[in-house]
Scaffold this active site. Structure first.
Site, short mmCIF file in Angstrom:
data_model
loop_
_atom_site.label_atom_id
_atom_site.label_comp_id
_atom_site.label_asym_id
_atom_site.label_seq_id
_atom_site.Cartn_x
_atom_site.Cartn_y
_atom_site.Cartn_z
N CYS A 128 39.23 30.38 33.77
CA CYS A 128 40.37 29.56 34.10
C CYS A 128 41.31 29.33 32.92
O CYS A 128 41.17 29.97 31.88
CB CYS A 128 39.92 28.22 34.66
SG CYS A 128 38.67 27.42 33.68
N ARG A 161 45.15 35.35 35.64
CA ARG A 161 43.77 35.26 35.15
C ARG A 161 42.79 35.06 36.30
O ARG A 161 41.58 35.18 36.11
CB ARG A 161 43.63 34.07 34.19
CG ARG A 161 44.43 34.21 32.92
CD ARG A 161 44.64 32.86 32.24
NE ARG A 161 43.41 32.30 31.71
CZ ARG A 161 43.07 32.32 30.44
NH1 ARG A 161 43.84 32.90 29.56
NH2 ARG A 161 41.95 31.76 30.04
N TRP A 167 38.54 28.55 37.87
CA TRP A 167 37.83 29.68 38.48
C TRP A 167 36.37 29.26 38.43
O TRP A 167 35.77 29.21 37.36
CB TRP A 167 38.10 30.95 37.69
CG TRP A 167 37.77 32.15 38.48
CD1 TRP A 167 38.53 32.73 39.44
CD2 TRP A 167 36.56 32.91 38.42
NE1 TRP A 167 37.87 33.81 39.97
CE2 TRP A 167 36.68 33.94 39.37
CE3 TRP A 167 35.40 32.82 37.65
CZ2 TRP A 167 35.67 34.88 39.58
CZ3 TRP A 167 34.41 33.75 37.86
CH2 TRP A 167 34.55 34.76 38.82
N ASN A 207 38.33 24.54 29.52
CA ASN A 207 38.06 25.96 29.79
C ASN A 207 36.84 26.33 28.96
O ASN A 207 36.82 26.11 27.75
CB ASN A 207 39.30 26.78 29.37
CG ASN A 207 39.07 28.26 29.51
OD1 ASN A 207 38.14 28.70 30.18
ND2 ASN A 207 39.92 29.04 28.86
N GLY A 208 35.82 26.89 29.62
CA GLY A 208 34.60 27.26 28.89
C GLY A 208 33.39 26.81 29.67
O GLY A 208 33.48 26.49 30.86
N GLU A 236 26.56 55.11 35.71
CA GLU A 236 27.70 54.20 35.61
C GLU A 236 28.81 54.82 34.76
O GLU A 236 30.00 54.70 35.07
CB GLU A 236 27.24 52.85 35.04
CG GLU A 236 28.33 51.85 34.73
CD GLU A 236 29.23 51.48 35.92
OE1 GLU A 236 28.91 51.85 37.06
OE2 GLU A 236 30.28 50.86 35.69
N LYS A 276 32.56 55.50 36.04
CA LYS A 276 33.74 54.95 35.35
C LYS A 276 34.73 56.05 35.04
O LYS A 276 35.93 55.92 35.24
CB LYS A 276 33.24 54.30 34.06
CG LYS A 276 33.74 52.99 33.65
CD LYS A 276 33.46 51.76 34.42
CE LYS A 276 33.47 51.82 35.91
NZ LYS A 276 32.87 50.69 36.56
N GLU A 292 36.46 57.44 38.29
CA GLU A 292 37.41 56.59 39.01
C GLU A 292 38.71 56.35 38.24
O GLU A 292 39.74 56.21 38.87
CB GLU A 292 36.76 55.28 39.48
CG GLU A 292 36.37 54.31 38.41
CD GLU A 292 35.63 53.10 38.97
OE1 GLU A 292 35.96 52.64 40.07
OE2 GLU A 292 34.73 52.60 38.29
N HIS A 345 16.76 71.46 37.82
CA HIS A 345 16.50 71.68 39.24
C HIS A 345 17.78 71.98 40.01
O HIS A 345 17.83 71.82 41.23
CB HIS A 345 15.78 70.47 39.84
CG HIS A 345 14.46 70.23 39.19
ND1 HIS A 345 13.39 71.09 39.33
CD2 HIS A 345 14.04 69.25 38.34
CE1 HIS A 345 12.37 70.64 38.62
NE2 HIS A 345 12.75 69.53 38.01
N LYS A 384 39.83 46.54 44.56
CA LYS A 384 38.90 45.72 43.78
C LYS A 384 37.79 45.16 44.65
O LYS A 384 36.66 45.01 44.22
CB LYS A 384 39.68 44.60 43.10
CG LYS A 384 38.86 43.74 42.15
CD LYS A 384 38.58 44.47 40.86
CE LYS A 384 37.54 43.77 40.00
NZ LYS A 384 36.84 44.71 39.12
C1 F6R Z 1 33.51 50.56 40.26
C2 F6R Z 1 33.51 49.41 41.15
C3 F6R Z 1 32.92 49.58 42.50
C4 F6R Z 1 32.20 48.31 42.91
C5 F6R Z 1 31.75 48.40 44.38
C6 F6R Z 1 30.95 47.20 44.79
O1 F6R Z 1 34.11 50.25 39.04
O2 F6R Z 1 33.96 48.38 40.81
O3 F6R Z 1 32.07 50.68 42.56
O4 F6R Z 1 31.10 48.13 42.08
O5 F6R Z 1 32.87 48.52 45.21
O6 F6R Z 1 31.67 46.04 44.61
P1 F6R Z 1 30.97 44.64 44.51
O7 F6R Z 1 30.19 44.61 43.24
O8 F6R Z 1 32.11 43.67 44.52
O9 F6R Z 1 30.09 44.51 45.71
#
Ligand code: F6R
Length: 610
Positions: free
Chosen positions: A2, A27, A72, A96-97, A483, A487, A490, A506, A605
């Site tokens: 926040c 934010r 938040w 905040n914190g 992961e 990253k 994407e 394999h 997101k």
């Molecule tokens: C990749 C990413 C997605 C999410 C996935 C699940 O950077 O962000 O692969 O991890 O859509 O999202 P959550 O964690 O919100 O269920």
């Protein structure tokens, strides 16, 4: 998380505070509030957008000093009573914190007769200020009681407070949460970041940790905790509003990668009991008997959260002796899981709103399983559907690619595994203590990686034009490889595969050529020698090998073409550090390719549809 704002000047405070809060909207927040002071404190709070707050503000407000906050949620749901400012009679506080020891302080205040209206950690600050202020027949001032109060606080804070006995000034304090003051022509400003008041002034004073002070219309005084007056430099901000929102970083993703030393600290704040070799997880509603009798757990998640879940599986099995399955939520919901009531379902979802994960959890509940949610969003749907909730407390994440929420999930899984392992007597207090000490070192170690990011950038640029990438790792480093590949693909749109290093031969080995960079996660541990053999396999196919290795590894250079060094850590904890290094690799690759880093094509997101 926040943001806080404050103003004291010649103009009406309320419109300036609301305007400043709007500048902090990026934010992320779920509620907002202000207190203005004109003889009396008047406080207004609302859940939702700042427009909701504006809607309840009377037209005839008349005050030239005030404080404000966008919240938040971390402690307590997004509800009006949990929104800031928090009051204790004639005192109003925004913060905040995270106050780590707030439970202890709260219990003491309750015995002193204070009643709490909210579930927040912040409310203890308001009551402590009030209590101390009234101690000496009410002859104390807000600055001195703030000094005493913050000495009792463990955790992080940027605080601004008002008292109606001191109508012309606010008191502020900072430790481990940002706080900056603005010097304007018509008054002075305080905020969590300069965006809040950039429209009014570009002349700023950055407040450092353990500094405290007062701000009025025409005066700012800053002191250290011994009460010595400090001379602070006034700096001129060169940023425009957009750059300021990203705190000078080119992208939110880079900013969020850099926030990890702090976000991780927030994740474990108040939970690591180093002396006892244990973890405090009061929010886990499992009895000793239930924990003892646990035979199996199923982790359900998607995407990055699923990658975190694989590490979780290894941790639960190693540290807690619980057989653990890891399931992709979109598959689980249409499969025929064999579950029974004695089992545990752990849903990992940063947003708490992922449709597949929610559906899978509902399905597991129909078998009578108890469920734990690991999420970053207080009050999200998953929190209402689970028996227990562990919040990752990483703060809002704006970049679509998950970074700080991923490492926060890992930290939460470590803590849960240690807690279950200690409760089930699978690990000793000494072994738990070693892990806890290593967890506590992470913020500093991550900072070291960030400080040396240029080497990673150089490496990323060298291979930015490649079409395919491989990431390989074994055991705990296998989810790191997955992961890292996710990253990279994407945000840079390079085809990338994460693979268990032993599986290459394999099939995928057929794809390895001199044009396929292979990133091998080769931190020291019991699979290290095996990974060296896998590196040899790909070297024999002329691949360029980039190894992520411990800083004191003297062997690795004989095997890899490029070595990305990370601080040496406990074998089980090292995945966090490797992950941060590889987030940077993905970021700088995407940057070199000119991609839309914060908003990659086709991605959202929060995936609230099937
Ligand atoms: C990749 C990413 C997605 C999410 C996935 C699940 O950077 O962000 O692969 O991890 O859509 O999202 P959550 O964690 O919100 O269920």
């Amino acid at each position: 998380m926040c943001g806080i704002v404050g103003y004291a000047g010649q103009n009406q405070a309320a419109p300036i505070l609301v305007d400043s809060l709007k500048k902090l909207e990026y934010r992320g927040y779920d509620s907002a509030g202000i207190t203005i002071l004109n003889g009396e404190l008047a406080t207004y709070k609302a859940v939702g957008k700042i427009a909701e707050l504006e809607a309840i503000l009377p037209d005839d407000l008349n005050a030239c000093i005030g404080i404000g906050h966008t919240r938040w949620a971390t402690h307590g749901k997004p509800e009006t009573r949990n929104a800031h400012p928090h009051m204790s009679l004639n005192i109003s506080v925004v913060h905040n914190g995270i106050i780590e020891n707030y439970m202890v302080l709260k219990e003491k205040l309750i015995t002193q007769g204070y009643e709490f209206e909210s579930d927040t950690d912040t409310e203890v600050i308001a009551h402590m200020l009030h209590h101390k202020m009234n101690a000496d027949n009410g002859k104390r001032d807000l600055l001195s009681v703030m000094k005493e109060t913050i000495k009792c606080l463990e955790g992080s804070y940027a605080i601004a407070a008002l008292c109606n006995d001191e109508p012309d000034r606010m008191v502020f304090a900072r430790k481990d949460s940002p706080l900056v003051l603005g010097i304007g022509e018509d008054g002075n400003y305080a905020a969590s970041d300069v965006t809040a008041f950039l429209k009014y002034t570009k002349d700023v004073i950055y407040i450092n940790d353990n500094e405290i002070g007062t701000l009025s219309s025409d005066e700012i005084n800053v002191f250290d905790l011994e009460g010595n007056s400090l001379t602070k430099d006034v700096e001129t901000v060169e940023w425009n509003l957009e750059a300021a929102e990203k705190a000078g970083y080119e992208h939110f993703m880079l900013k969020e990668i850099h926030e990890q030393p702090t976000s991780i600290q927030n994740t474990f704040a108040g939970k690591l009991l180093e002396l006892e070799g244990n973890v405090r997880l009061d929010e886990l509603y499992l009895s000793k008997e239930q924990i003892k009798n646990l035979r199996r757990a199923t982790i359900i998640a998607c995407g990055t959260s699923w990658n975190a879940g694989i590490l979780g599986k290894y941790l639960f099995e190693k540290l807690a002796g619980i057989h653990t399955d890891i399931e992709t939520a979109s598959e689980f919901r249409y499969g025929n899981p064999v579950l029974c009531g004695e089992e545990l379902t752990i849903a990992i979802t940063q947003s708490g709103e992922t449709a597949d994960t929610l559906a899978a959890v509902r399905s597991s509940k129909s078998y009578g399983c108890r469920s734990i949610a690991i999420t970053n969003v207080v009050g999200s749907t998953i929190t209402r559907e689970s028996d227990s909730v562990l919040y990752t407390r990483a703060g809002p994440e704006i970049g679509v690619a998950a970074t700080k929420t991923f490492t926060a999930q890992l930290i939460t899984l470590y803590m849960l595994a240690i807690y279950l392992g200690r409760s089930r007597k699978v690990i000793s207090p000494d072994d738990a203590k070693k892990l806890i000490i290593s967890l506590k070192k992470l913020p500093g170690q991550i900072q070291k990686i960030l400080n040396k990011k240029d080497a990673i950038k150089e490496c990323a640029e060298q291979f930015a034009d490649k079409r395919d990438y491989f990431f390989i790792g074994r055991y705990l480093n296998y989810p790191v490889a997955l992961e890292a590949a996710l990253k990279l693909k994407e945000i840079s749109y390079i085809h990338a595969e994460g693979y268990a290093a032993g599986e290459l031969k394999h099939g995928p080995l057929a794809l390895i050529t001199e044009d396929t960079p292979v990133v091998a996660i080769a931190t020291k541990g019991h699979t290290y020698d095996k990974v060296l053999s896998n590196i040899k396999e790909v070297k024999a196919r002329n691949a360029n090998v980039i190894a992520v290795a411990d800083e004191d590894d003297t062997e690795i250079e004989k095997y890899a073409d490029i070595v990305l060094r990370i601080p040496t850590s406990h074998e089980m904890i090292a995945p966090v550090l490797s992950s941060v290094a590889l987030q940077l690799l993905a970021y700088y690759t995407a940057l070199a390719r000119g991609c839309s880093i914060d908003k990659p094509r086709n991605l959202a997101k929060s995936v609230t549809v099937e």
